[in-house]
Design a protein around this motif. Structure first.
Motif, PDB file in Angstrom:
ATOM      1  N   ARG A  20     -49.621  -1.797 -18.853  1.00 28.01           N
ATOM      2  CA  ARG A  20     -48.231  -2.261 -18.763  1.00 28.01           C
ATOM      3  C   ARG A  20     -48.112  -3.733 -19.183  1.00 28.01           C
ATOM      4  O   ARG A  20     -47.156  -4.125 -19.847  1.00 28.01           O
ATOM      5  CB  ARG A  20     -47.707  -2.078 -17.340  1.00 28.01           C
ATOM      6  N   SER A  38     -40.423  -2.270 -13.404  1.00 26.76           N
ATOM      7  CA  SER A  38     -41.571  -1.352 -13.470  1.00 26.76           C
ATOM      8  C   SER A  38     -42.690  -1.820 -12.553  1.00 26.76           C
ATOM      9  O   SER A  38     -43.336  -1.010 -11.874  1.00 26.76           O
ATOM     10  CB  SER A  38     -42.075  -1.261 -14.907  1.00 26.76           C
ATOM     11  N   PHE A  94     -39.647  -4.984 -17.148  1.00 27.61           N
ATOM     12  CA  PHE A  94     -41.028  -4.922 -16.681  1.00 27.61           C
ATOM     13  C   PHE A  94     -41.180  -5.423 -15.249  1.00 27.61           C
ATOM     14  O   PHE A  94     -42.108  -5.019 -14.543  1.00 27.61           O
ATOM     15  CB  PHE A  94     -41.935  -5.686 -17.641  1.00 27.61           C
ATOM     16  N   THR A  98     -49.751   3.146 -22.356  1.00 25.88           N
ATOM     17  CA  THR A  98     -49.274   3.080 -20.973  1.00 25.88           C
ATOM     18  C   THR A  98     -49.080   4.476 -20.402  1.00 25.88           C
ATOM     19  O   THR A  98     -49.461   4.768 -19.256  1.00 25.88           O
ATOM     20  CB  THR A  98     -47.952   2.293 -20.917  1.00 25.88           C
TER      21      THR A  98
END
Length: 423
Positions: free
Chosen positions: A379, A154, A151, A358
């Motif tokens: 997210r 991301s 994450f 998401t």
């Protein structure tokens, strides 16, 4: 979604151990080999068995040597031969302990050895349980770290997208700041998980003696435990801690029986030879000494009563601990079952829905139908739920470990050396 699929696959089934990786049974085997507590308990068991042999024997005889009736003054002062009463004496004295009392003392130490064996079993189970918890803690924290890192990556990609959109006049500067803030939060979460993981690696290395960086295999099969809620009391009667308390009660009862034998005291016989001067006859003496219990109500009876009370105390403690163990294990069973249900729900419903949310937010943002804040919130929600799912897996795994190693796994410690029985 790729990491989510990998996580669900990794935690759904055990992996076969490979070269250079540490499986849970291997970690437990190493921990048992390193345990000095087990060595101490082995020594204690051997000591009790040696004492059991010694307790069954008669006391050593006593050699007695002396000179009696030596003149202290007069013409024969300090002479060993001129006075007819002066004797040089040599003899032997033997205390005769009743065979029944010696047998009770022997049995008492045998019970002490049995108690030590039960305590050793409890220590084996504790080492296996605590090693399993440390292994599972590290494995799940490594899964958390991979999720957190995923994450972070991301979030960093969102920063680049927001910055490109802002420079091209298609986005707001607030979106750039929002994405950078999301990266900071993701990095902070990753740092906290890294800290926890370092501690978990140190804790596992403490048990195994290996490198904190040694890779792990997948987790074992944790879908079943050999316990049923309706049979807990019967099952836990064989728990080492309960057995040890039962042996303690038996020892206290045996000590009460030993104290009762004091009503019939031991006796001592003695034989000696006395040599006098050449002008006099030599002498031979024999004798018996017998203690006289003159106040048994305040001595022997009191000691028997005290030992009997200690036996009742030990028995009551055993019963109370059994009830406490039954309640504790029932709670662990409920925690494990509930955890499995929650984990299944996360896998089946909650996590897939979070991923779809998401995806929908990203598609809507690309089509101009939602804001970047909606994407970041989706997210963040996905990350929170995935980490929460791994945490639930961890707590469920720990409950399984406490249930699975209530009794020691004989296949893991079978190569260790037990305290030997004296011949």
């Amino acid at each position: 979604m790729s990491f989510l699929a990998a996580f669900l696959l990794a935690t759904a089934m055990p992996m076969a151990p490979g070269a250079g990786v540490l499986s849970l049974p291997e970690a437990q085997r190493r921990a048992l080999e390193r345990s000095r507590q087990l060595d101490a308990l082995d020594a204690g068991i051997a000591s009790s068995r040696h004492l059991a042999v010694a307790a069954g024997q008669l006391p050593d005889p006593v050699l007695r040597i002396g000179v009696d009736n030596v003149p202290a003054d007069g013409g024969d002062r300090f002479s060993l031969t001129r006075d007819f009463m002066t004797m040089r004496r040599i003899g032997v004295m033997q205390e005769v302990t009743r065979s029944g009392k010696r047998e009770l003392r022997r049995q008492r130490y045998e019970l002490e050895a049995e108690k030590g064996s039960a305590e050793r079993q409890a220590a084996l189970a504790a080492v296996q349980r605590d090693t399993a918890i440390a292994w599972l803690d590290r494995w799940h924290l490594e899964a958390m770290l991979r999720a957190a890192q995923d994450f972070v990556v991301s979030s960093e990609a969102e920063v680049q997208s927001a910055d490109t959109a802002y420079r091209g006049g298609r986005g707001a500067q607030a979106d750039v700041f929002a994405t950078r803030g999301a990266v900071g939060l993701a990095q902070d979460r990753r740092a906290e998980i890294e800290r926890r993981l370092r501690q978990a690696r140190i804790e596992l290395a403490r048990w195994t003696g290996g490198s904190p960086e040694e890779p792990l295999t997948g987790p074992p099969d944790m879908t079943a435990v050999a316990l049923a809620a309706g049979e807990l009391e019967q099952h836990l009667r064989t728990h080492p801690e309960i057995v040890a308390l039962g042996r303690q009660a038996a020892i206290a009862t045996m000590e009460a029986r030993i104290a009762d034998t004091a009503r019939r005291p031991d006796w001592t016989w003695e034989a000696s030879f006395q040599q006098r001067g050449s002008a006099y006859s030599n002498m031979f003496s024999v004798g018996v000494s017998i203690p006289l219990p003159w106040d048994p109500a305040n001595r022997q009876d009191r000691e028997v009563a005290a030992r009997t009370a200690l036996a009742e105390e030990a028995s009551a403690r055993r019963d109370e601990m059994l009830r406490a163990h039954v309640a504790e294990v029932a709670g662990l069973l409920d925690e494990w079952r509930t955890g499995r249900e929650r984990s299944a729900r996360y896998r089946r419903e909650i996590l897939p829905l979070a991923v779809e949310r998401t995806r929908a937010s990203v598609a809507a943002y690309a089509g101009g139908k939602s804001t970047l804040s909606d994407v970041l919130a989706a997210r963040r929600n996905e990350a929170d739920l995935l980490l929460q799912a791994i945490q639930i897996e961890l707590e469920t795994a720990k409950a399984w470990a406490r249930l699975a190693f209530l009794l020691p796994d004989e296949s893991i410690h079978r190569d260790r050396i037990h305290g030997s029985r004296p011949q």
